[in-house]
Design a protein around this motif. Sequence first.
Motif, PDB file in Angstrom:
ATOM      1  N   SER A 147      48.366  -3.635  21.889  1.00 25.71           N
ATOM      2  CA  SER A 147      47.033  -3.768  22.474  1.00 25.71           C
ATOM      3  C   SER A 147      46.137  -2.677  21.901  1.00 25.71           C
ATOM      4  N   ASP A 148      44.880  -3.001  21.751  1.00 23.76           N
ATOM      5  CA  ASP A 148      43.911  -1.991  21.325  1.00 23.76           C
ATOM      6  C   ASP A 148      43.244  -1.330  22.522  1.00 23.76           C
ATOM      7  N   LYS A 149      43.581  -1.789  23.711  1.00 19.74           N
ATOM      8  CA  LYS A 149      43.021  -1.247  24.950  1.00 19.74           C
ATOM      9  C   LYS A 149      43.707   0.082  25.257  1.00 19.74           C
ATOM     10  N   THR A 150      42.925   1.141  25.401  1.00 25.85           N
ATOM     11  CA  THR A 150      43.520   2.437  25.694  1.00 25.85           C
ATOM     12  C   THR A 150      43.571   2.739  27.185  1.00 25.85           C
ATOM     13  N   ASP A 151      42.701   2.125  27.979  1.00 27.57           N
ATOM     14  CA  ASP A 151      42.679   2.405  29.416  1.00 27.57           C
ATOM     15  C   ASP A 151      44.007   2.026  30.064  1.00 27.57           C
ATOM     16  N   PRO A 152      44.507   2.881  30.963  1.00 28.21           N
ATOM     17  CA  PRO A 152      45.793   2.578  31.596  1.00 28.21           C
ATOM     18  C   PRO A 152      45.705   1.348  32.501  1.00 28.21           C
ATOM     19  N   ASP A 153      46.851   0.693  32.691  1.00 22.60           N
ATOM     20  CA  ASP A 153      46.932  -0.455  33.590  1.00 22.60           C
ATOM     21  C   ASP A 153      47.181  -0.028  35.031  1.00 22.60           C
ATOM     22  N   TYR A 154      47.554   1.205  35.230  1.00 28.15           N
ATOM     23  CA  TYR A 154      47.857   1.684  36.574  1.00 28.15           C
ATOM     24  C   TYR A 154      47.582   3.179  36.651  1.00 28.15           C
ATOM     25  N   ILE A 155      47.448   3.644  37.882  1.00 26.78           N
ATOM     26  CA  ILE A 155      47.254   5.065  38.151  1.00 26.78           C
ATOM     27  C   ILE A 155      48.311   5.473  39.168  1.00 26.78           C
ATOM     28  N   ILE A 156      48.984   6.556  38.927  1.00 27.91           N
ATOM     29  CA  ILE A 156      50.008   7.031  39.838  1.00 27.91           C
ATOM     30  C   ILE A 156      49.392   8.073  40.768  1.00 27.91           C
ATOM     31  N   VAL A 157      49.581   7.840  42.055  1.00 21.18           N
ATOM     32  CA  VAL A 157      49.111   8.778  43.073  1.00 21.18           C
ATOM     33  C   VAL A 157      50.342   9.319  43.775  1.00 21.18           C
ATOM     34  N   SER A 158      50.533  10.617  43.714  1.00 23.61           N
ATOM     35  CA  SER A 158      51.716  11.202  44.346  1.00 23.61           C
ATOM     36  C   SER A 158      51.329  11.901  45.645  1.00 23.61           C
ATOM     37  N   SER A 159      52.253  11.880  46.588  1.00 23.87           N
ATOM     38  CA  SER A 159      51.995  12.514  47.880  1.00 23.87           C
ATOM     39  C   SER A 159      51.882  14.029  47.748  1.00 23.87           C
ATOM     40  N   SER A 160      52.535  14.594  46.758  1.00 24.20           N
ATOM     41  CA  SER A 160      52.461  16.052  46.601  1.00 24.20           C
ATOM     42  C   SER A 160      51.160  16.502  45.940  1.00 24.20           C
ATOM     43  N   ASN A 161      50.628  15.701  45.012  1.00 23.74           N
ATOM     44  CA  ASN A 161      49.398  16.091  44.322  1.00 23.74           C
ATOM     45  C   ASN A 161      48.135  15.719  45.087  1.00 23.74           C
ATOM     46  N   ASP A 162      48.171  14.607  45.816  1.00 24.84           N
ATOM     47  CA  ASP A 162      46.979  14.146  46.535  1.00 24.84           C
ATOM     48  C   ASP A 162      47.405  13.462  47.835  1.00 24.84           C
ATOM     49  N   PRO A 163      47.809  14.247  48.827  1.00 23.53           N
ATOM     50  CA  PRO A 163      48.367  13.667  50.056  1.00 23.53           C
ATOM     51  C   PRO A 163      47.398  12.760  50.819  1.00 23.53           C
ATOM     52  N   GLU A 164      46.109  13.082  50.822  1.00 24.27           N
ATOM     53  CA  GLU A 164      45.154  12.251  51.564  1.00 24.27           C
ATOM     54  C   GLU A 164      44.991  10.877  50.920  1.00 24.27           C
ATOM     55  N   LEU A 165      44.837  10.848  49.595  1.00 23.00           N
ATOM     56  CA  LEU A 165      44.702   9.570  48.906  1.00 23.00           C
ATOM     57  C   LEU A 165      45.995   8.770  49.018  1.00 23.00           C
ATOM     58  N   TYR A 166      47.128   9.438  48.924  1.00 23.98           N
ATOM     59  CA  TYR A 166      48.415   8.777  49.070  1.00 23.98           C
ATOM     60  C   TYR A 166      48.533   8.124  50.449  1.00 23.98           C
ATOM     61  N   SER A 167      48.166   8.846  51.506  1.00 20.36           N
ATOM     62  CA  SER A 167      48.221   8.305  52.866  1.00 20.36           C
ATOM     63  C   SER A 167      47.293   7.114  53.029  1.00 20.36           C
ATOM     64  N   LEU A 168      46.108   7.200  52.440  1.00 19.56           N
ATOM     65  CA  LEU A 168      45.159   6.093  52.513  1.00 19.56           C
ATOM     66  C   LEU A 168      45.720   4.844  51.838  1.00 19.56           C
ATOM     67  N   ILE A 169      46.274   5.000  50.660  1.00 17.42           N
ATOM     68  CA  ILE A 169      46.836   3.857  49.936  1.00 17.42           C
ATOM     69  C   ILE A 169      48.028   3.276  50.700  1.00 17.42           C
ATOM     70  N   LYS A 170      48.835   4.143  51.266  1.00 17.61           N
ATOM     71  CA  LYS A 170      49.975   3.681  52.055  1.00 17.61           C
ATOM     72  C   LYS A 170      49.494   2.866  53.255  1.00 17.61           C
ATOM     73  N   MET A 171      48.440   3.329  53.923  1.00 12.74           N
ATOM     74  CA  MET A 171      47.879   2.613  55.068  1.00 12.74           C
ATOM     75  C   MET A 171      47.334   1.252  54.642  1.00 12.74           C
ATOM     76  N   ILE A 172      46.666   1.210  53.507  1.00  7.93           N
ATOM     77  CA  ILE A 172      46.116  -0.049  52.993  1.00  7.93           C
ATOM     78  C   ILE A 172      47.236  -1.040  52.705  1.00  7.93           C
ATOM     79  N   LYS A 173      48.323  -0.568  52.125  1.00  5.18           N
ATOM     80  CA  LYS A 173      49.451  -1.445  51.793  1.00  5.18           C
ATOM     81  C   LYS A 173      50.106  -2.030  53.045  1.00  5.18           C
TER      82      LYS A 173
END
Length: 111
Positions: free
Chosen positions: A66-92
Amino acid sequence: MKFQPERLIQLRNTLNINKAEAARRLNISPMVYGRYENGQREPSYPTVGFIAQTFNCNVDFLYGTSDKTDPDYIIVSSSNDPELYSLIKMIKQDSNVEGRILTYARKLLEK
């Protein structure tokens, strides 16, 4: 699929970093990194995934499929960003929350 060393060089140049800095960010020796770039050594698939994650690019770009450089996914870890991780977990866990948050996000992006 075969790893494309020239794509790694292109990515490093786009990031405007030298080989030593690239190796440091990947937590590998400069010699190993140099072997990846000159095609003497092919990184394992998990290593290519780590390179893509670290340099914020698409794995398929590094394999030349692929010539597309943008990632297909973003990893959010509970240790690096606990608030965003909790929000995503709640959404799921609750589709109603997901719909409400997406509606709110769209309104924020319109402004």
